[in-house]
Design an enzyme around this catalytic site. Structure first.
Site, PDB file in Angstrom:
ATOM      1  N   GLY A  69       0.844  -1.195   0.000  1.00  0.00           N
ATOM      2  CA  GLY A  69       0.000   0.000   0.000  1.00  0.00           C
ATOM      3  C   GLY A  69       0.874   1.238   0.000  1.00  0.00           C
TER       4      GLY A  69
ATOM      5  N   SER B 291       1.392   3.784  -2.397  1.00  0.00           N
ATOM      6  CA  SER B 291       1.246   4.817  -3.426  1.00  0.00           C
ATOM      7  C   SER B 291       0.666   6.144  -2.941  1.00  0.00           C
ATOM      8  CB  SER B 291       0.380   4.295  -4.577  1.00  0.00           C
ATOM      9  OG  SER B 291      -0.863   3.818  -4.090  1.00  0.00           O
TER      10      SER B 291
ATOM     11  N   TYR C 282      -0.067   7.481   4.174  1.00  0.00           N
ATOM     12  CA  TYR C 282       0.958   6.999   5.093  1.00  0.00           C
ATOM     13  C   TYR C 282       1.895   5.976   4.448  1.00  0.00           C
ATOM     14  CZ  TYR C 282      -0.806   9.376   9.248  1.00  0.00           C
ATOM     15  OH  TYR C 282      -1.155  10.319  10.177  1.00  0.00           O
TER      16      TYR C 282
ATOM     17  N   ALA D  38      -3.201  -6.553  -4.062  1.00  0.00           N
ATOM     18  CA  ALA D  38      -2.300  -6.948  -2.973  1.00  0.00           C
ATOM     19  C   ALA D  38      -2.911  -8.035  -2.101  1.00  0.00           C
ATOM     20  CB  ALA D  38      -1.950  -5.730  -2.118  1.00  0.00           C
TER      21      ALA D  38
ATOM     22  N   LEU E  11      -2.562  -0.839   3.677  1.00  0.00           N
ATOM     23  CA  LEU E  11      -3.632  -0.943   2.681  1.00  0.00           C
ATOM     24  C   LEU E  11      -4.923  -0.314   3.194  1.00  0.00           C
ATOM     25  CD1 LEU E  11      -3.497  -4.515   1.098  1.00  0.00           C
ATOM     26  CD2 LEU E  11      -2.701  -2.363   0.135  1.00  0.00           C
TER      27      LEU E  11
ATOM     28  N   TYR F 294     -16.015   5.647  14.674  1.00  0.00           N
ATOM     29  CA  TYR F 294     -14.682   5.080  14.443  1.00  0.00           C
ATOM     30  C   TYR F 294     -14.347   3.998  15.472  1.00  0.00           C
ATOM     31  CZ  TYR F 294     -10.219   4.936  12.107  1.00  0.00           C
ATOM     32  OH  TYR F 294      -9.149   4.499  11.368  1.00  0.00           O
TER      33      TYR F 294
ATOM     34  N   VAL G 179      -5.627  14.532   6.546  1.00  0.00           N
ATOM     35  CA  VAL G 179      -6.384  14.434   5.303  1.00  0.00           C
ATOM     36  C   VAL G 179      -5.695  13.403   4.419  1.00  0.00           C
ATOM     37  CG1 VAL G 179      -7.300  15.656   3.319  1.00  0.00           C
ATOM     38  CG2 VAL G 179      -7.038  16.858   5.487  1.00  0.00           C
TER      39      VAL G 179
END
Length: 396
Positions: free
Chosen positions: A48, A50, A53, A112, A139, A235, A274
């Site tokens: 992950g 690209s 984070y 992936a 990811l 969350y 963000v």
């Protein structure tokens, strides 16, 4: 073609190649300005890699520690008539910068979650690096196909047990309104856990371990978020929170599996920022706008690159990880400082559409969002023609 931002809801459907390259270059400059990361990793796999984070992790490892990096992502290349996704342009820019610095960088574009991708990456590690000493799992996806059963799981962002209503920010209009979200139903929770929990992290680490490509002393880290009580119903106490609990379960199991290698698994709890993932979560954009204002005023604001640089430099690789009572690394510590949260909490009660610009940093939120897609960066001529079909050098 001339590429302009086209925003629909919480996504931007266009991305600018030169702008994304500048965004990557700016992050590299942050890491270089801080000097080398002592005892940092040298051969790093980022799953992950690209955007957000994950991208910042790859940059921090490469340009802070001179690490060889392998990145895995699922992005759309550009065509003559259509731009690529931001992650594609980010990865192209990263590889170009890595090559200029004499650093090994290889990327893989595909699913992936699949066994085929795991096998392809393991073959590349064996051929090019031998072993890796750091595995970053970053990811974020709305869906996952189980490689064992072929079942497709879909995640949802919902409260558990009862509906939830709270203040919200319409990021298109700048209006502070109220959002109501119905609770999870049926198999919403196990579906979300299957997508966003720790199972695929475990599958990756099991495959790497079995193949013998994990080095002595290897460290692996996956990313999480806890946040303030105002966001907990959607969350921490919601469906995504159940997935993060599963991530922590897997961390403990991986710790035991890596012990014979003197290895270590971590969950790093990161700051609210963000990102393409966070933009989709109701309530969170308003909280981020208020948080940005407070932390920028006191000089403690960090973006993804400062967070990941600090994670590697001051926690994972300096012998002082400072885990909390649950064994997690907390680089959200500045966000969660009592004085910061008290001020954000006061402003949360007061904020409305009219005083948003005074109490929050919505302009900063919007600017951060557009930068994710390569827009609004200094030194980029957005009125000029640009080639949308640039490639990632290591992907044929």
């Amino acid at each position: 073609m001339i590429i302009s931002p086209k925003v629909r809801g919480f996504i931007c459907t266009t991305a600018h190649p030169e702008g994304c390259a500048k965004h990557v270059a700016d992050q590299i400059a942050v890491v270089k300005s801080r000097g080398p990361i002592a005892n940092g990793p040298k051969k790093v796999l980022v799953i992950g890699s690209s955007t957000g984070y994950g991208l910042s992790s790859r940059i921090a490892a490469a340009f802070g520690s001179d690490a060889a990096t392998i990145g895995v992502f699922f992005e759309r290349p550009g065509e003559e008539s259509r731009p690529a996704t931001a992650g594609w342009y980010n990865s192209a820019a990263f590889e170009k910068e890595a090559a200029a610095a004499g650093l090994y960088a290889r990327s893989f574009n595909g699913d992936a979650f699949s066994d085929a991708m795991k096998a392809e990456v393991i073959a590349a590690i064996k051929a090019d690096l031998g072993q890796v000493d750091c595995v970053v799992y970053s990811l974020a996806s709305p869906r996952r196909t189980d490689p064992k059963t072929g079942e497709v799981y879909s995640s949802v962002l919902k409260p558990i047990g009862q509906s939830y209503s709270a203040k919200n920010l319409n990021t298109n209009s700048g209006v502070v309104n109220e959002v109501s979200i119905e609770p999870a139903q049926g198999d919403d929770i196990p579906q979300t856990v299957a997508v966003m929990g720790g199972e695929d992290w475990m599958f990756w680490m099991d495959a790497l371990l079995e193949a013998g490509v994990l080095a002595e002393g290897v460290q692996t880290v996956a990313y999480s978020y806890i946040g303030p009580e105002v966001t907990w119903p959607i969350y921490k106490q919601g469906t995504i929170g159940k997935a993060k609990e599963d991530l922590e379960r897997v961390q403990r199991e991986l710790d035991a599996k890596l012990a014979p290698l003197q290895g270590k698994a971590w969950v790093s709890v990161n700051k609210a920022l963000v990102t393409q993932a966070s933009s989709a979560i109701p309530v969170v954009p308003l909280y981020i706008s208020l948080l940005y204002k407070v932390m920028k005023d006191e000089g403690t604001h960090e973006d993804t690159i400062e967070q990941m640089d600090r994670l590697f430099r001051e926690r994972m690789y300096n012998g002082n990880p400072q885990p909390d009572e649950a064994g997690r690394i907390r680089v959200d510590d500045w966000e969660m400082a009592p004085a910061v949260q008290a001020l954000v909490g006061e402003r949360w009660k007061e904020v409305n559409t009219e005083n948003l610009s005074e109490l929050g940093d919505f302009a900063g939120y919007q600017s951060s969002f557009l930068r994710l897609f390569g827009f609004g960066l200094e030194g980029v001529d957005y009125a000029a023609d640009t080639d949308p079909s640039i490639g990632v050098p290591s992907i044929k």
